[in-house]
Design an enzyme around this catalytic site. Structure first.
Site, PDB file in Angstrom:
ATOM      1  N   GLU A 179       0.966  -1.196   0.071  1.00  0.00           N
ATOM      2  CA  GLU A 179      -0.108   0.137  -0.109  1.00  0.00           C
ATOM      3  C   GLU A 179       0.778   1.164   0.015  1.00  0.00           C
ATOM      4  O   GLU A 179       2.124   1.102   0.387  1.00  0.00           O
ATOM      5  CB  GLU A 179      -0.981   0.027   1.291  1.00  0.00           C
ATOM      6  CG  GLU A 179      -0.364  -0.501   2.589  1.00  0.00           C
ATOM      7  CD  GLU A 179       0.680   0.041   3.143  1.00  0.00           C
ATOM      8  OE1 GLU A 179       0.669   1.384   2.815  1.00  0.00           O
ATOM      9  OE2 GLU A 179       1.833  -0.509   3.355  1.00  0.00           O
ATOM     10  N   GLU A 322       4.646  -0.782   1.337  1.00  0.00           N
ATOM     11  CA  GLU A 322       4.821  -0.991  -0.085  1.00  0.00           C
ATOM     12  C   GLU A 322       4.645  -2.505  -0.611  1.00  0.00           C
ATOM     13  O   GLU A 322       4.490  -2.907  -1.549  1.00  0.00           O
ATOM     14  CB  GLU A 322       6.325  -0.528  -0.484  1.00  0.00           C
ATOM     15  CG  GLU A 322       6.445   1.024  -0.357  1.00  0.00           C
ATOM     16  CD  GLU A 322       8.015   1.160  -0.438  1.00  0.00           C
ATOM     17  OE1 GLU A 322       8.642   0.386  -1.503  1.00  0.00           O
ATOM     18  OE2 GLU A 322       8.183   2.444  -0.535  1.00  0.00           O
TER      19      GLU A 322
END
Length: 354
Positions: A179, A322
């Site tokens: 994310e 991430e």
């Protein structure tokens, strides 16, 4: 329209097959015949058996790997909960798309492809590699009211399902989730507080590296958001709608979509684990497809994983997000399958069993 979205989501959940206990047990029996003491490879053996149960195949083909990064902004940033400005979200999305972020480096090493989805970034983005699925331009400030409408949250979940379906059609068989969204650790802490009953002092972490004063403010913001919204802890949709992020909802959909396609989904850190908790509360049929990658340095992650029923594979004090920790676990998935396929059995090697 909301009823139509609810029906589509129900159909996606209905597609999730039961975990194939027979194949998982057959994989366990084979593992016990390999030239090693039973269970001596620990979680590698467990993962191999889990993959067989998820896919329904003794030796599943996990060659095609995808990292799905959901990106969205958070209105709660107005409350000063992050050390970084909201402008970092679109800047980092472009970094992902240009291949310059940590997750890109690790994905290349693991032979995985990165797909970044603009599901709620508060900016206009254009890039040939961008999956543009914008539901909204960032959530509302949850400290003042609901972050999303129910329709927006369900649309975001369905977007995650649709992305997985599309990638599955392209041949991908294992997914990692990541994310990007400044302010999303605040939303994640609020969801964790409500769904686990833990106090905000135990769920609110340092996020981007805030100091003590900012951390105390973040705790108070979480408390205020919960008080203002009064979410129903027995209704994961209500909690997600009121306290969540559009990218978190998208990750919930990725988890549901992976389970519906009989594919494993590797959970990253704190925010991804919040999505896993919400997905498991929506349907416990999603849980067998989840693999926890690592224990984040973010406070509360261990208790959050326990609430989902997951055990992390690695402890590396990471807190980047991430999908970085999840991508590292692709190597372990490959190793688990290779061991099952290539190790000799006691019989084939002529080795005596104890």
């Amino acid at each position: 329209m909301k009823e139509e979205f609810c029906k589509l989501l129900a159909n996606a959940i209905g597609r999730i097959p039961a975990f194939n206990e027979q194949e998982a047990e057959a994989a366990r029996r084979h593992s016990d015949q390999l030239t090693k003491p039973p269970g001596s490879l620990g979680k590698l053996e467990d993962v191999a058996c889990q993959l067989a149960g998820i896919s329904g195949e003794r030796w599943p083909d996990m060659e095609r790997k995808a990292v799905i990064i959901m990106a969205g902004d958070h209105g709660v940033c107005e409350e000063g909960v992050s050390a970084f400005p909201q402008a970092v979200t679109p800047q980092m999305v472009l970094n992902f798309l240009n291949g310059g972020a940590a997750v890109n480096v690790l994905a290349r090493q693991a032979g995985a492809d990165v797909y970044c989805v603009d599901i709620g970034v508060n900016a206009e983005l254009a890039h040939p590699k961008l999956l543009s699925r914008k539901i909204m331009y960032g959530t509302a400030n949850m400290a003042k009211g609901a972050a999303m409408t129910k329709e927006q949250s369900i649309r975001a979940i369905l977007t995650g399902v649709e992305v997985v379906d599309e990638l599955y059609e392209k041949g991908y068989r294992v997914f990692a989730i990541g994310e990007m969204g400044i302010g999303n650790t605040t939303a994640s802490a609020a969801i964790t507080t409500v769904l686990t009953g833990l106090p905000p002092e135990e769920t609110v972490g340092r996020g981007t590296g805030i100091n003590d004063e900012a951390w105390k403010n973040k705790v108070e913001v979480v408390k205020r958001a919960i008080a203002v919204n009064a979410p129903d802890e027995l209704d994961p949709f209500d909690v997600l709608m009121k306290l969540g992020g559009v990218e978190i909802a998208g990750l919930v959909g990725v988890i549901i979509g992976a389970a519906a396609n009989s594919c494993p989904v590797v959970i990253d850190g704190y925010i991804s684990s919040v999505a896993a908790l919400v997905a498991s509360r929506i349907s416990d049929k999603t849980k067998p497809s989840m693999i926890a990658s690592h224990l984040s340095y973010e406070q509360g992650h261990a208790k959050l994983l326990k609430a989902v029923g997951l055990s992390p594979m690695i402890h590396m004090d990471m807190r980047l997000g991430e999908g970085t920790g999840a991508v590292l676990c692709f190597h372990f998935i490959d190793a688990a399958i290779k061991l099952m396929q290539e190790m000799a059995t006691f019989e084939s090697a002529g080795v005596s069993k104890a």
